[in-house]
Design an enzyme around this catalytic site. Structure first.
Site, PDB file in Angstrom:
ATOM      1  N   GLU A 142       0.866  -1.177   0.000  1.00  0.00           N
ATOM      2  CA  GLU A 142       0.000   0.000   0.000  1.00  0.00           C
ATOM      3  C   GLU A 142       0.899   1.223   0.000  1.00  0.00           C
ATOM      4  OE1 GLU A 142      -3.058   0.197   3.038  1.00  0.00           O
ATOM      5  OE2 GLU A 142      -2.762   2.377   3.251  1.00  0.00           O
ATOM      6  N   GLU A 147      -2.126  11.290   3.844  1.00  0.00           N
ATOM      7  CA  GLU A 147      -3.183  11.044   4.817  1.00  0.00           C
ATOM      8  C   GLU A 147      -3.186  12.197   5.814  1.00  0.00           C
ATOM      9  OE1 GLU A 147      -4.136   6.653   5.918  1.00  0.00           O
ATOM     10  OE2 GLU A 147      -1.955   6.830   5.813  1.00  0.00           O
TER      11      GLU A 147
END
Length: 263
Positions: A142, A147
């Site tokens: 990933e 974020e």
């Protein structure tokens, strides 16, 4: 005014020149220069994890084809999380993916976005493998291009997860940047992914590098096509550490463009 225009034009030319020098060519993009639901030729709605909370104990219910949660106008994509009744969960939002409509092995990926704010909100710009070549998460990898969790309003995060380095074991590899205007201004979050490393950028300033250490897929599973994801989550194991402030809703992440370059 003319001087400012010339300066801006020079900056654009300089960046274009850098891309040309690196042999990058635009291969896929969405400029959001239309009005309506996200372009179905480029984006899917991901709802498969609604039943179990997406593995992070998140609180939102992701919807499909609903303008209240994903809508394009004024040149921007708006992904909006809401608190509302009539759904299995107390909150609704959208999670868009380019899976099978945009899948790439290596390249430069750019997303220009303005983030949402508030305790309990968790917007993300990231990538997952299109086929889990090395097994289910985290073994096939990933890549989190950006974020942001609302209880740290001045910080953005860049993270890589693999079998050996992942959040479940607290061994993930990543970096942070102090960005106090992330919720008020647009920034370009970018990833340059090659055979040997992943470089992360904010407005073309390199902020983190993850280097290939070996051919062990547990440390480097990044040799297979990945796709893009854009979403706004609510709560969860990370975003909800300090609870959720219901007074903040609705909250919207705005995306100016998504661009993919390859050599």
């Amino acid at each position: 005014m003319i001087r400012h225009i010339l300066i801006l034009f020079s900056v654009v030319l300089l960046f274009s020149s850098c891309k040309q020098q690196n042999n990058y060519k635009l291969v896929w993009s969405d400029e959001f220069d239309y009005t309506g639901l996200p372009n179905e030729l480029k984006w899917n709605y991901d709802t498969v994890g609604n039943a179990w909370g997406w593995g992070n104990n998140e609180l939102q219910y992701y919807t499909t084809g609903r303008k209240e949660n994903a809508w394009v106008d004024n040149g921007k994509l708006h992904i909006t999380a809401r608190k509302e009744k009539g759904f299995p969960n107390a909150y609704t939002s959208a999670r868009l993916t380019s899976k099978h409509k945009g899948d790439w092995l290596y390249g430069r990926f750019e997303v220009r976005a303005k983030l949402c704010r508030g305790i309990g909100i968790w917007p993300a710009i990231w990538m997952l493998p299109t086929e889990n070549k090395y097994g289910n998460w985290p073994h096939s990898g990933e890549i989190d291009m950006m974020e942001h969790v609302g209880y740290h309003p001045d910080t953005v995060y860049f993270t890589v997860h693999t079998g050996a380095f992942n959040g479940m074991q607290h061994t993930q590899k990543g970096g942070t940047v102090y960005l106090p205007k992330a919720e008020d201004a647009f920034y370009t979050y970018a990833l340059e992914w090659s055979e040997t490393k992943c470089d992360f950028f904010v407005d073309d300033k390199k902020v983190f590098t993850f280097k290939k250490e070996s051919n062990d897929s547990e440390k480097w599973p990044f040799d297979d096509p990945f796709h893009l994801l854009l979403n706004v989550a609510v709560g969860g194991n990370w975003g909800g550490i300090h609870g959720v402030d219901d007074a903040i809703f609705p909250q919207t992440m705005e995306v100016d463009y998504v661009r993919v370059y390859q050599k």
